[in-house]
Design a protein around this motif. Sequence first.
Motif, PDB file in Angstrom:
ATOM      1  N   ASN B  32       0.830  -1.186   0.000  1.00 41.00           N
ATOM      2  CA  ASN B  32       0.000   0.000   0.000  1.00 41.00           C
ATOM      3  C   ASN B  32       0.868   1.240   0.000  1.00 41.00           C
ATOM      4  N   GLN B  34       0.766   5.395   1.315  1.00 45.25           N
ATOM      5  CA  GLN B  34       0.060   6.351   2.147  1.00 45.25           C
ATOM      6  C   GLN B  34       0.589   7.754   1.840  1.00 45.25           C
ATOM      7  N   PHE B  36       0.799  11.681   3.209  1.00 49.15           N
ATOM      8  CA  PHE B  36       0.716  12.462   4.431  1.00 49.15           C
ATOM      9  C   PHE B  36       0.922  13.933   4.105  1.00 49.15           C
ATOM     10  N   SER B  46      -2.318  11.896   8.129  1.00 38.57           N
ATOM     11  CA  SER B  46      -2.595  10.962   7.048  1.00 38.57           C
ATOM     12  C   SER B  46      -3.719  11.503   6.180  1.00 38.57           C
ATOM     13  N   LEU B  49      -4.868   6.497   2.030  1.00 38.46           N
ATOM     14  CA  LEU B  49      -4.163   5.210   1.986  1.00 38.46           C
ATOM     15  C   LEU B  49      -4.709   4.429   0.811  1.00 38.46           C
TER      16      LEU B  49
END
Lengths: 114, 111
Positions: B32, B34, B36, B46, B49
Amino acid sequence: DTAVSQTPKYLVTQMGNDKSIKCEQNLGHDTMYWYKQDSKKFLKIMFSYNNKELIINETVPNRFSPKSPDKAHLNLHINSLELGDSAVYFCASSQGLAVSYEQYFGPGTRLTVT
Amino acid sequence: KQEVTQIPAALSVPEGENLVLNCSFTDSAIYNLQWFRQDPGKGLTSLLLIQSSQREQTSGRLNASLDKSSGRSTLYIAASQPGDSATYLCAGNFGNEKLTFGTGTRLTIIP
């Protein structure tokens, strides 16, 4: 209702001292992490714990010793501080070790070693 | 070795414009990714995702895409606002229980 909290937010100390940074999460997560952000803003993993058990130790000097008294807490103790330890240290947590889980970060602790 | 790269390091865009932030990674076996946001002197928030089985995720004015085969992810911000000014970091999870971060793109929205 803070999710991941760290204390202190700022820490200024002299070389050779020993200091601790505390981290707590109230998300009910099983996994916690420590990351270091250097002066160039690059973030890198240091440690991770799952259910109080050490999972990752990313070749960090043994002057750094994490301690997890319970699943909600992961503290970082640093012995004999050096100038190069100056950085921002971030604690994070995730629901578990499974790769699908999102990581949530604390506000960071800015450590300055003089 | 798994590496994550973000280019450019800094980007300035007039308010109201749409923009794209880039993230590239060397290991296509990504689980995955992510995205930010980091404001000066603050922690990481965050944003999105994306799992490896997904191609994109949306949250409000943000849309993130993931192309494993080309090793790229993009974060699209629509109708940019001065409050969007921050450093944007992408981080990949390659199955080794940690996030590997890019070096970030510092975004400035010009009023």
